[in-house]
Scaffold this active site. Structure first.
Site, PDB file in Angstrom:
ATOM      1  N   CYS A  79       0.822  -1.207   0.000  1.00 51.39           N
ATOM      2  CA  CYS A  79       0.000   0.000   0.000  1.00 51.39           C
ATOM      3  C   CYS A  79       0.869   1.276   0.000  1.00 51.39           C
ATOM      4  O   CYS A  79       1.462   1.600  -1.015  1.00 51.39           O
ATOM      5  CB  CYS A  79      -0.990  -0.056   1.153  1.00 51.39           C
ATOM      6  SG  CYS A  79      -2.426   0.960   0.870  1.00 51.39           S
ATOM      7  N   HIS A 169      -3.405  -5.312   1.499  1.00 52.66           N
ATOM      8  CA  HIS A 169      -2.705  -5.613   2.762  1.00 52.66           C
ATOM      9  C   HIS A 169      -2.769  -7.097   3.109  1.00 52.66           C
ATOM     10  O   HIS A 169      -3.623  -7.498   3.917  1.00 52.66           O
ATOM     11  CB  HIS A 169      -3.368  -4.847   3.912  1.00 52.66           C
ATOM     12  CG  HIS A 169      -3.195  -3.372   3.861  1.00 52.66           C
ATOM     13  ND1 HIS A 169      -2.164  -2.724   4.506  1.00 52.66           N
ATOM     14  CD2 HIS A 169      -3.916  -2.408   3.258  1.00 52.66           C
ATOM     15  CE1 HIS A 169      -2.268  -1.426   4.301  1.00 52.66           C
ATOM     16  NE2 HIS A 169      -3.321  -1.202   3.547  1.00 52.66           N
ATOM     17  N   GLU A 171      -0.985  -8.575   5.133  1.00 47.14           N
ATOM     18  CA  GLU A 171      -0.670  -8.720   6.570  1.00 47.14           C
ATOM     19  C   GLU A 171      -1.928  -8.574   7.432  1.00 47.14           C
ATOM     20  O   GLU A 171      -1.890  -8.854   8.624  1.00 47.14           O
ATOM     21  CB  GLU A 171       0.409  -7.702   6.990  1.00 47.14           C
ATOM     22  CG  GLU A 171      -0.027  -6.267   7.172  1.00 47.14           C
ATOM     23  CD  GLU A 171      -0.294  -5.501   5.871  1.00 47.14           C
ATOM     24  OE1 GLU A 171      -0.247  -6.118   4.793  1.00 47.14           O
ATOM     25  OE2 GLU A 171      -0.575  -4.301   5.952  1.00 47.14           O
TER      26      GLU A 171
HETATM   27  N1  GLN Z   1      -3.585   6.404   1.227  1.00 44.46           N
HETATM   28  C1  GLN Z   1      -2.292   6.065   1.692  1.00 44.46           C
HETATM   29  C2  GLN Z   1      -1.201   6.835   0.946  1.00 44.46           C
HETATM   30  O1  GLN Z   1      -1.490   7.512   0.021  1.00 44.46           O
HETATM   31  C3  GLN Z   1      -2.043   4.586   1.553  1.00 44.46           C
HETATM   32  C4  GLN Z   1      -3.031   3.828   2.422  1.00 44.46           C
HETATM   33  C5  GLN Z   1      -2.487   2.602   3.057  1.00 44.46           C
HETATM   34  O2  GLN Z   1      -1.280   2.376   3.109  1.00 44.46           O
HETATM   35  N2  GLN Z   1      -3.380   1.820   3.613  1.00 44.46           N
HETATM   36  O3  GLN Z   1      -0.073   6.742   1.275  1.00 44.46           O
END
Ligand code: GLN
Length: 192
Positions: A79, A169, A171
């Site tokens: 992410c 994710h 995890e």
């Molecule tokens: N929206 C976050 C970003 O732009 C990422 C979200 C996340 O890691 N769950 O960094």
């Protein structure tokens, strides 16, 4: 095998839990002295990419981390971690480690309603439970990037040599198969 989990902000504890479950030794990278240790691979967790990116610089971890990855250390970014690794970010002027030939869009599913789950293909795994939280996706990927998951025509997991990223994710699920895939990358790298 020892894996460093970047623990500046975000969902780092969950990665450590999965590694514990797989009996893989890990430690948290919180300050410069941690990044200077000897270890085999690194995980960049989800969180807020601008916050993690800023802390990497402020704590003077950035350069050493980048050098390690450039020199072939396996890295798994989830992410926000995927955003930190991307060479291009469509909707943000900031650039972070900028090591992977992908262009990502942050909060690509909207800010508020951007969280959802689904079960889709990851490489050879037919069904993997994917949890998306204000996730990015990749808009495009270079020829040297192996696309591992596509959901609704969007790239959500990919690999470029020693760099693995997922927009979702793993995890946050009980399914350890993507971490096992990453550990496979680390073992491959240790053999070379
Ligand atoms: N929206 C976050 C970003 O732009 C990422 C979200 C996340 O890691 N769950 O960094």
């Amino acid at each position: 095998m020892l894996i460093g989990v970047l623990a500046l902000q975000g969902a780092f504890a969950e990665h450590k839990k999965i590694l514990d479950k797989l009996n893989v030794e890990s430690f948290e990278i919180r300050q410069k002295k941690d990044i200077l240790k000897e270890f085999d691979a690194v995980i960049l967790p989800g969180g807020e990419s601008p916050v993690i990116g800023k802390l990497l610089k402020e704590l003077d971890i950035f350069e050493e981390l980048k050098i390690k990855i450039v020199n072939g250390m396996p890295v798994f970014g989830t992410c926000a971690g995927m955003i930190l690794l991307a060479k291009e970010i469509e909707n943000d002027d900031r650039r972070h480690l900028a090591l992977m030939d992908i262009k990502v869009k942050r909060n690509a599913y909207g800010r508020q309603l951007g969280s959802f789950t689904c079960s889709e293909k990851f490489g050879l795994i037919e069904q993997f439970p994917m949890v998306f939280i204000r996730a990015p996706h990749a808009i495009n990927a270079g020829d040297n990037v192996e696309v591992l998951s596509v959901v609704d025509d969007k790239i959500v997991a990919a690999r470029q040599n020693n760099i693995l990223v997922t927009a979702f994710h793993p995890e946050l699920t009980d399914d350890t198969r993507i971490h096992e895939y990453f550990i496979g990358m680390v073992k491959e790298n240790d053999r070379v």
